[in-house]
Design a protein around this motif. Structure first.
Motif, PDB file in Angstrom:
ATOM      1  N   UNK A 189       4.508 -30.447  -4.437  1.00 19.86           N
ATOM      2  CA  UNK A 189       5.172 -28.814  -4.722  1.00 19.86           C
ATOM      3  C   UNK A 189       5.024 -28.492  -3.001  1.00 19.86           C
ATOM      4  N   UNK A 190       5.915 -27.580  -2.794  1.00 19.72           N
ATOM      5  CA  UNK A 190       5.698 -26.779  -1.631  1.00 19.72           C
ATOM      6  C   UNK A 190       6.136 -25.241  -1.949  1.00 19.72           C
ATOM      7  N   UNK A 191       5.726 -24.589  -1.408  1.00 18.36           N
ATOM      8  CA  UNK A 191       5.789 -22.915  -2.023  1.00 18.36           C
ATOM      9  C   UNK A 191       6.072 -22.037  -0.814  1.00 18.36           C
ATOM     10  N   UNK A 192       6.525 -20.895  -0.834  1.00 19.03           N
ATOM     11  CA  UNK A 192       6.630 -20.027   0.105  1.00 19.03           C
ATOM     12  C   UNK A 192       6.701 -18.331  -0.807  1.00 19.03           C
ATOM     13  N   UNK A 193       5.920 -17.624   0.169  1.00 15.74           N
ATOM     14  CA  UNK A 193       5.876 -16.147  -0.362  1.00 15.74           C
ATOM     15  C   UNK A 193       6.465 -15.096   0.720  1.00 15.74           C
ATOM     16  N   UNK A 194       6.759 -14.102   0.069  1.00 15.23           N
ATOM     17  CA  UNK A 194       7.554 -13.042   1.288  1.00 15.23           C
ATOM     18  C   UNK A 194       7.238 -11.684   0.521  1.00 15.23           C
ATOM     19  N   UNK A 195       6.894 -10.623   1.183  1.00 12.75           N
ATOM     20  CA  UNK A 195       6.974  -9.076   0.733  1.00 12.75           C
ATOM     21  C   UNK A 195       8.380  -8.694   1.545  1.00 12.75           C
ATOM     22  N   UNK A 196       8.979  -7.675   0.821  1.00 13.87           N
ATOM     23  CA  UNK A 196      10.075  -6.934   1.589  1.00 13.87           C
ATOM     24  C   UNK A 196       9.330  -5.617   2.354  1.00 13.87           C
ATOM     25  N   UNK A 197      10.179  -5.113   3.577  1.00 15.77           N
ATOM     26  CA  UNK A 197       9.547  -4.240   4.005  1.00 15.77           C
ATOM     27  C   UNK A 197       9.372  -2.961   3.265  1.00 15.77           C
ATOM     28  N   UNK A 198       8.140  -2.042   3.421  1.00 12.85           N
ATOM     29  CA  UNK A 198       8.064  -0.973   2.934  1.00 12.85           C
ATOM     30  C   UNK A 198       8.448   0.232   3.821  1.00 12.85           C
ATOM     31  N   UNK A 199       9.421   1.127   3.402  1.00 12.31           N
ATOM     32  CA  UNK A 199      10.097   2.159   4.305  1.00 12.31           C
ATOM     33  C   UNK A 199       9.448   3.504   3.605  1.00 12.31           C
ATOM     34  N   UNK A 200       8.915   4.162   4.043  1.00 15.99           N
ATOM     35  CA  UNK A 200       8.157   5.681   3.562  1.00 15.99           C
ATOM     36  C   UNK A 200       9.205   6.727   4.209  1.00 15.99           C
ATOM     37  N   UNK A 201       9.619   7.654   3.195  1.00 13.51           N
ATOM     38  CA  UNK A 201      10.670   8.787   3.555  1.00 13.51           C
ATOM     39  C   UNK A 201       9.970   9.948   3.351  1.00 13.51           C
ATOM     40  N   UNK A 202      10.756  10.885   4.050  1.00 12.00           N
ATOM     41  CA  UNK A 202      10.400  12.376   3.936  1.00 12.00           C
ATOM     42  C   UNK A 202      11.164  12.857   2.656  1.00 12.00           C
ATOM     43  N   UNK A 203      10.276  13.020   1.565  1.00 10.21           N
ATOM     44  CA  UNK A 203      11.193  13.361   0.294  1.00 10.21           C
ATOM     45  C   UNK A 203      12.341  14.438   0.380  1.00 10.21           C
ATOM     46  N   UNK A 204      12.048  15.468   1.273  1.00  7.34           N
ATOM     47  CA  UNK A 204      12.975  16.388   1.353  1.00  7.34           C
ATOM     48  C   UNK A 204      14.277  16.054   2.233  1.00  7.34           C
ATOM     49  N   UNK A 205      14.071  15.370   3.331  1.00  6.92           N
ATOM     50  CA  UNK A 205      15.143  15.069   4.133  1.00  6.92           C
ATOM     51  C   UNK A 205      15.480  13.772   4.082  1.00  6.92           C
ATOM     52  N   UNK A 206      14.941  12.785   3.714  1.00 11.89           N
ATOM     53  CA  UNK A 206      15.336  11.317   3.499  1.00 11.89           C
ATOM     54  C   UNK A 206      14.810  10.635   4.726  1.00 11.89           C
ATOM     55  N   UNK A 207      14.325  11.397   5.784  1.00 13.35           N
ATOM     56  CA  UNK A 207      14.100  10.833   7.269  1.00 13.35           C
ATOM     57  C   UNK A 207      13.034   9.529   7.223  1.00 13.35           C
ATOM     58  N   UNK A 208      13.024   8.511   7.673  1.00 11.71           N
ATOM     59  CA  UNK A 208      12.220   7.614   7.685  1.00 11.71           C
ATOM     60  C   UNK A 208      11.008   8.090   8.355  1.00 11.71           C
ATOM     61  N   UNK A 209       9.902   7.856   7.842  1.00 14.50           N
ATOM     62  CA  UNK A 209       8.509   8.150   8.542  1.00 14.50           C
ATOM     63  C   UNK A 209       7.841   7.098   8.890  1.00 14.50           C
ATOM     64  N   UNK A 210       7.964   5.970   8.311  1.00 16.08           N
ATOM     65  CA  UNK A 210       6.958   4.911   8.771  1.00 16.08           C
ATOM     66  C   UNK A 210       7.671   3.479   7.945  1.00 16.08           C
ATOM     67  N   UNK A 240       6.442  -0.735   7.117  1.00 21.94           N
ATOM     68  CA  UNK A 240       5.453  -1.836   7.299  1.00 21.94           C
ATOM     69  C   UNK A 240       5.587  -2.818   6.100  1.00 21.94           C
ATOM     70  N   UNK A 241       5.267  -4.083   6.413  1.00 21.44           N
ATOM     71  CA  UNK A 241       5.536  -5.009   5.348  1.00 21.44           C
ATOM     72  C   UNK A 241       4.246  -5.421   4.966  1.00 21.44           C
ATOM     73  N   UNK A 242       3.912  -5.371   3.636  1.00 19.42           N
ATOM     74  CA  UNK A 242       2.633  -5.846   3.087  1.00 19.42           C
ATOM     75  C   UNK A 242       2.536  -7.342   3.228  1.00 19.42           C
ATOM     76  N   UNK A 243       1.187  -7.833   3.128  1.00 17.59           N
ATOM     77  CA  UNK A 243       0.826  -9.120   3.501  1.00 17.59           C
ATOM     78  C   UNK A 243       0.988  -9.886   1.975  1.00 17.59           C
ATOM     79  N   UNK A 244       0.831 -11.114   2.249  1.00 16.87           N
ATOM     80  CA  UNK A 244       1.123 -12.069   1.144  1.00 16.87           C
ATOM     81  C   UNK A 244      -0.214 -12.785   0.597  1.00 16.87           C
ATOM     82  N   UNK A 245      -1.534 -12.433   1.149  1.00 18.49           N
ATOM     83  CA  UNK A 245      -2.698 -13.063   0.796  1.00 18.49           C
ATOM     84  C   UNK A 245      -2.811 -13.303  -0.702  1.00 18.49           C
ATOM     85  N   UNK A 246      -2.383 -12.078  -1.596  1.00 16.18           N
ATOM     86  CA  UNK A 246      -2.411 -12.115  -3.035  1.00 16.18           C
ATOM     87  C   UNK A 246      -1.739 -12.849  -3.644  1.00 16.18           C
ATOM     88  N   UNK A 247      -0.773 -13.796  -3.163  1.00 13.33           N
ATOM     89  CA  UNK A 247       0.230 -14.226  -3.699  1.00 13.33           C
ATOM     90  C   UNK A 247       0.005 -16.055  -3.741  1.00 13.33           C
TER      91      UNK A 247
END
Length: 207
Positions: free
Chosen positions: A62-83, A85-92
């Protein structure tokens, strides 16, 4: 009897189906999609791939590979991108890869396989929101797989959280994807993520 194929690919995915997910006053980009068996689908929170090959030679590896998608935090009122970051894959991880007539059942006892060419392995997937508050719960998915290359059957049993949506597919010799499971969320992020995976998934699927 001989193996009926040489290679199988399996991929497991967790994704947020809505455009925006909100919880505890925070808003985050979702993946804005429905279930998709497309092997190259890139909208996800968590994705794990495993390829098992070498059945025809009697020596599957077997060969395997793990990925996490980018997390994008928004201002709930305006939709502006605040931050961002991409989670780590250590738990997969895929682990306890085993070939043979039997497999030590992780829940106790021994699993009897149909033939000596069967492959068993475990998958554990856990990833947290890297922009969430301290102690944010993980997205969890745990599955035990059995692949029978002679009977062309794939069996699995496991569980997911109640949020977000979860899906898994298999492809033999790069052929059309076969649906293993498509698990829709039953709770919101606040109630569906805490605790371990407890939403059961299991089936035996012809491949």
């Amino acid at each position: 009897m001989a193996a009926q194929f040489d290679k199988i690919a399996i991929w497991l995915v967790a994704f947020i189906p809505m455009p925006v997910a909100q919880g505890l006053g925070d808003c985050f980009h979702g993946d804005d999609r429905d279930f998709s068996s497309a092997p190259d689908e890139q909208r996800f929170r968590v994705r794990s791939d495993i390829v098992v090959s070498g059945f025809l030679a009697g020596d599957p590896q077997e060969t395997d590979f793990h990925q996490c998608g980018e997390t994008v935090k928004l201002d709930c009122a305006t939709g502006e991108v605040l931050a961002r970051e991409t989670a780590g894959t250590d738990g997969m991880s895929f682990h306890h890869f085993n070939v043979g007539n039997t497999f030590p059942d992780p829940e106790g006892g021994v699993v009897d396989n149909p033939n000596e060419f069967c492959v068993n392995f475990l998958y554990d997937g856990a990833a947290t929101n890297p922009l969430g508050p301290p102690g944010s719960p993980d997205v969890d998915m745990n599955v035990f797989f059995t692949i029978d290359p002679i009977g062309r059957m794939l069996s699995f049993r496991g569980a997911t959280n109640a949020f977000p949506d979860y899906e898994a597919y298999a492809s033999v010799e790069d052929g059309p994807p076969v649906v293993l499971f498509q698990q829709k969320h039953t709770l919101d992020p606040i109630n569906g993520l805490p605790g371990g995976a407890d939403q059961g998934v299991s089936a035996t699927v012809a491949i």
